[in-house]
Design a protein around this motif. Structure first.
Motif, PDB file in Angstrom:
ATOM      1  N   ARG A  28       0.851  -1.196   0.000  1.00 26.87           N
ATOM      2  CA  ARG A  28       0.000   0.000   0.000  1.00 26.87           C
ATOM      3  C   ARG A  28       0.883   1.241   0.000  1.00 26.87           C
ATOM      4  O   ARG A  28       1.847   1.293   0.777  1.00 26.87           O
ATOM      5  CB  ARG A  28      -0.882   0.005   1.252  1.00 26.87           C
ATOM      6  N   HIS A  34      10.390  -0.411   5.144  1.00 21.57           N
ATOM      7  CA  HIS A  34      11.368  -0.575   6.225  1.00 21.57           C
ATOM      8  C   HIS A  34      12.045  -1.943   6.143  1.00 21.57           C
ATOM      9  O   HIS A  34      11.755  -2.740   5.229  1.00 21.57           O
ATOM     10  CB  HIS A  34      10.690  -0.346   7.576  1.00 21.57           C
ATOM     11  N   GLY A 168       5.099 -11.386   3.682  1.00 17.93           N
ATOM     12  CA  GLY A 168       5.436 -11.667   5.074  1.00 17.93           C
ATOM     13  C   GLY A 168       4.392 -12.606   5.659  1.00 17.93           C
ATOM     14  O   GLY A 168       3.319 -12.802   5.077  1.00 17.93           O
ATOM     15  N   ASP A 170       2.291 -12.432   8.029  1.00 18.07           N
ATOM     16  CA  ASP A 170       0.959 -11.916   8.364  1.00 18.07           C
ATOM     17  C   ASP A 170      -0.003 -11.961   7.179  1.00 18.07           C
ATOM     18  O   ASP A 170      -1.214 -11.911   7.359  1.00 18.07           O
ATOM     19  CB  ASP A 170       1.072 -10.473   8.907  1.00 18.07           C
ATOM     20  N   LEU A 207       9.616  -9.590  11.198  1.00 21.10           N
ATOM     21  CA  LEU A 207      10.700  -8.870  11.885  1.00 21.10           C
ATOM     22  C   LEU A 207      10.076  -7.993  12.960  1.00 21.10           C
ATOM     23  O   LEU A 207       9.169  -7.212  12.692  1.00 21.10           O
ATOM     24  CB  LEU A 207      11.493  -8.011  10.900  1.00 21.10           C
ATOM     25  N   LYS A 215       5.387  -6.294  15.568  1.00 17.10           N
ATOM     26  CA  LYS A 215       6.181  -6.390  14.341  1.00 17.10           C
ATOM     27  C   LYS A 215       6.566  -4.986  13.874  1.00 17.10           C
ATOM     28  O   LYS A 215       5.846  -4.017  14.145  1.00 17.10           O
ATOM     29  CB  LYS A 215       5.417  -7.165  13.273  1.00 17.10           C
ATOM     30  N   MET A 216       7.688  -4.907  13.204  1.00 13.31           N
ATOM     31  CA  MET A 216       8.102  -3.609  12.672  1.00 13.31           C
ATOM     32  C   MET A 216       7.011  -3.107  11.737  1.00 13.31           C
ATOM     33  O   MET A 216       6.538  -3.848  10.873  1.00 13.31           O
ATOM     34  CB  MET A 216       9.434  -3.739  11.931  1.00 13.31           C
ATOM     35  N   SER A 217       6.597  -1.876  11.942  1.00 11.34           N
ATOM     36  CA  SER A 217       5.459  -1.372  11.175  1.00 11.34           C
ATOM     37  C   SER A 217       5.614   0.125  10.934  1.00 11.34           C
ATOM     38  O   SER A 217       6.073   0.848  11.816  1.00 11.34           O
ATOM     39  CB  SER A 217       4.187  -1.657  11.968  1.00 11.34           C
ATOM     40  N   LYS A 218       5.204   0.554   9.744  1.00 13.88           N
ATOM     41  CA  LYS A 218       5.376   1.975   9.433  1.00 13.88           C
ATOM     42  C   LYS A 218       4.545   2.856  10.351  1.00 13.88           C
ATOM     43  O   LYS A 218       4.880   4.001  10.585  1.00 13.88           O
ATOM     44  CB  LYS A 218       5.105   2.288   7.961  1.00 13.88           C
TER      45      LYS A 218
HETATM   46  P1  ATP Z   1       3.094  -1.842   7.990  1.00 13.88           P
HETATM   47  O1  ATP Z   1       2.741  -3.251   8.300  1.00 13.88           O
HETATM   48  O2  ATP Z   1       4.529  -1.490   8.175  1.00 13.88           O
HETATM   49  O3  ATP Z   1       2.163  -0.857   8.627  1.00 13.88           O
HETATM   50  P2  ATP Z   1       1.662  -2.031   5.615  1.00 13.88           P
HETATM   51  O4  ATP Z   1       0.581  -2.594   6.484  1.00 13.88           O
HETATM   52  O5  ATP Z   1       1.330  -0.918   4.721  1.00 13.88           O
HETATM   53  O6  ATP Z   1       2.915  -1.654   6.463  1.00 13.88           O
HETATM   54  P3  ATP Z   1       1.808  -4.542   4.635  1.00 13.88           P
HETATM   55  O7  ATP Z   1       0.817  -4.581   3.533  1.00 13.88           O
HETATM   56  O8  ATP Z   1       1.461  -5.067   5.973  1.00 13.88           O
HETATM   57  O9  ATP Z   1       2.286  -3.085   4.764  1.00 13.88           O
HETATM   58  O10 ATP Z   1       3.192  -5.184   4.211  1.00 13.88           O
HETATM   59  C1  ATP Z   1       3.633  -5.343   2.901  1.00 13.88           C
HETATM   60  C2  ATP Z   1       4.418  -6.626   2.861  1.00 13.88           C
HETATM   61  O11 ATP Z   1       5.520  -6.594   3.777  1.00 13.88           O
HETATM   62  C3  ATP Z   1       3.587  -7.834   3.276  1.00 13.88           C
HETATM   63  O12 ATP Z   1       3.993  -8.937   2.508  1.00 13.88           O
HETATM   64  C4  ATP Z   1       3.941  -8.023   4.716  1.00 13.88           C
HETATM   65  O13 ATP Z   1       3.748  -9.344   5.124  1.00 13.88           O
HETATM   66  C5  ATP Z   1       5.426  -7.636   4.724  1.00 13.88           C
HETATM   67  N1  ATP Z   1       5.814  -7.104   6.040  1.00 13.88           N
HETATM   68  C6  ATP Z   1       5.420  -5.930   6.588  1.00 13.88           C
HETATM   69  N2  ATP Z   1       5.969  -5.762   7.802  1.00 13.88           N
HETATM   70  C7  ATP Z   1       6.757  -6.854   8.029  1.00 13.88           C
HETATM   71  C8  ATP Z   1       7.598  -7.272   9.122  1.00 13.88           C
HETATM   72  N3  ATP Z   1       7.748  -6.525  10.207  1.00 13.88           N
HETATM   73  N4  ATP Z   1       8.253  -8.457   8.983  1.00 13.88           N
HETATM   74  C9  ATP Z   1       8.107  -9.217   7.881  1.00 13.88           C
HETATM   75  N5  ATP Z   1       7.329  -8.881   6.822  1.00 13.88           N
HETATM   76  C10 ATP Z   1       6.658  -7.723   6.889  1.00 13.88           C
END
Ligand code: ATP
Ligand code: MG
Length: 352
Positions: A28, A34, A168, A170, A207, A215-218
């Motif tokens: 998205r 990250h 990832g 999730d 991660l 989990k590491m998240s924006k």
């Molecule tokens: P965030 O989770 O950082 O808020 P987002 O929700 O916009 O970002 P996602 O759509 O969740 O992004 O993530 C994009 C891809 O990166 C997915 O395949 C997700 O599984 C993977 N991903 C995101 N964060 C992690 C993490 N901490 N460790 C491993 N994979 C991750």
């Protein structure tokens, strides 16, 4: 000399046409990527772009599932450019990988509608990410669109008839919904329009963040960004959560479940150094500062070529428009053909 080059290029062209299948994945455009994105999915995308036909989407429709106010929606435009820069900087090669914006190929919406008849509301309510998103973003009632997020993702994956989805951990439950929809469609209409794609989980399935809480998240302020400069990375590493029971360097510590060591495992290629740090940590013979300084060095080394490529591409902003336009032009006929095949299989009236 020229002959040799021509032969080499003929061979490489030939090789590039023999691919194992298609990959689709994306992100998205809601903010910078990250280290978690890197180990969870980006590394696999880069690795597989020689052997698979890779499609990456900037999922701007998916961004609407969280925020619909104009400020957030229009921010996806600039975020998409940053996302493409993130892709290019980690080594995604636009000659090999097709990058496009989800809403530039609206035929995916028609597939989404057709698919939405093939899955039930309770099935979507059971997708674990729905509850996680609702909890973390304090949403009391999901919108119809948020509930349908995995169905739109199924349409994303299946409109290019992808076989493999690097994500990832999730996101694995979403790929499961895609598989069910593909199976259901093929069975219902006695056809083989859709492959049943597999999820490909990265080396580090999840991660953890620098705070060790989630989990590491924006959105959680616990991320080290691929675009962070040297000083920012150093500061984030030195402030990282570590074993809280260890108030002095001579107290034995536990590297397991410690994010500093998880990052060493993921990003420090010097395995002997990491093993040495772990055993000295267990024995109370190394301070957290030294462990973090070594992690900082490893991360700076990992990020150096990424920063270099980013600077190179940042200097030519028109390239991003060209890449996205080429992506739109490549995906549109594939998507429209898939929709045509699906309509035919279903027996829907032919489009004029
Ligand atoms: P965030 O989770 O950082 O808020 P987002 O929700 O916009 O970002 P996602 O759509 O969740 O992004 O993530 C994009 C891809 O990166 C997915 O395949 C997700 O599984 C993977 N991903 C995101 N964060 C992690 C993490 N901490 N460790 C491993 N994979 C991750
Ligand atoms: Mg997420």
């Amino acid at each position: 000399m020229n002959d040799v080059l021509e032969v080499q290029s003929a061979i490489s062209n030939q090789q590039s046409t023999i691919k194992k299948g298609r990959i689709l994945t994306g992100d998205r455009p809601t903010g910078p990527l990250h280290l978690g994105h890197y180990v969870g999915t980006l590394a696999n995308r880069v690795k597989l772009q020689d052997t698979y036909e890779v499609f990456l989407l900037a999922a701007d429709y998916h961004a609407l599932t969280r925020a619909v106010d104009k400020e957030h929606v229009s921010a996806t435009v600039g975020n998409t450019r940053q996302l493409v820069l993130d892709y290019l900087s980690v080594g995604i090669d636009p000659e090999k990988t097709t990058i496009y914006v989800q809403s530039d190929v609206p035929s995916v919406c028609e597939l989404h509608l057709l698919f939405s008849m093939l899955t039930t509301v309770p099935r979507l309510e059971r997708v674990p990410t729905l509850k996680e998103i609702m909890d973390s973003e304090h949403i009391e009632q999901p919108s119809y669109g948020l509930l349908g997020y995995p169905v739109l993702q199924a349409a994303d994956i299946l409109h290019v008839r992808a076989n493999l989805v690097p994500v990832g951990k999730d996101q694995a439950s979403h790929v499961e919904v895609t598989r069910e929809i593909a199976r259901r469609f093929n069975f219902q209409y006695d056809c083989e329009v859709f492959p049943e794609p597999e999820a490909l989980i990265g080396d580090v399935p999840t991660l953890v963040g620098t705070d060790n809480k989630a989990k590491m998240s924006k959105s959680l302020g616990n991320a080290i960004l691929l675009s962070d400069d040297e000083a920012t990375v150093r500061q984030k590493v030195m402030n990282m959560y570590t074993d809280p029971t260890r108030i002095r360097a001579d107290i034995p510590g536990n590297p397991d479940g410690n994010p500093v060591f998880q990052y060493h495992d993921a990003f420090n290629p010097n395995v002997a150094e990491v093993e040495d740090l772990k055993s000295r940590y267990r024995a109370g013979k190394v301070g957290d500062v030294e462990v973090k300084k070594k992690l900082n060095s490893a991360l700076q080394n990992f990020l150096a070529p990424i920063r270099e490529r980013r600077a190179h591409y940042e200097a030519q902003p028109q390239l991003i428009d060209e890449i996205l336009e080429a992506g739109r032009a490549k995906v549109t006929p594939i998507s429209e053909e898939t929709v045509r095949l699906a309509r035919e299989a279903m027996g829907l009236r032919r489009k004029a």
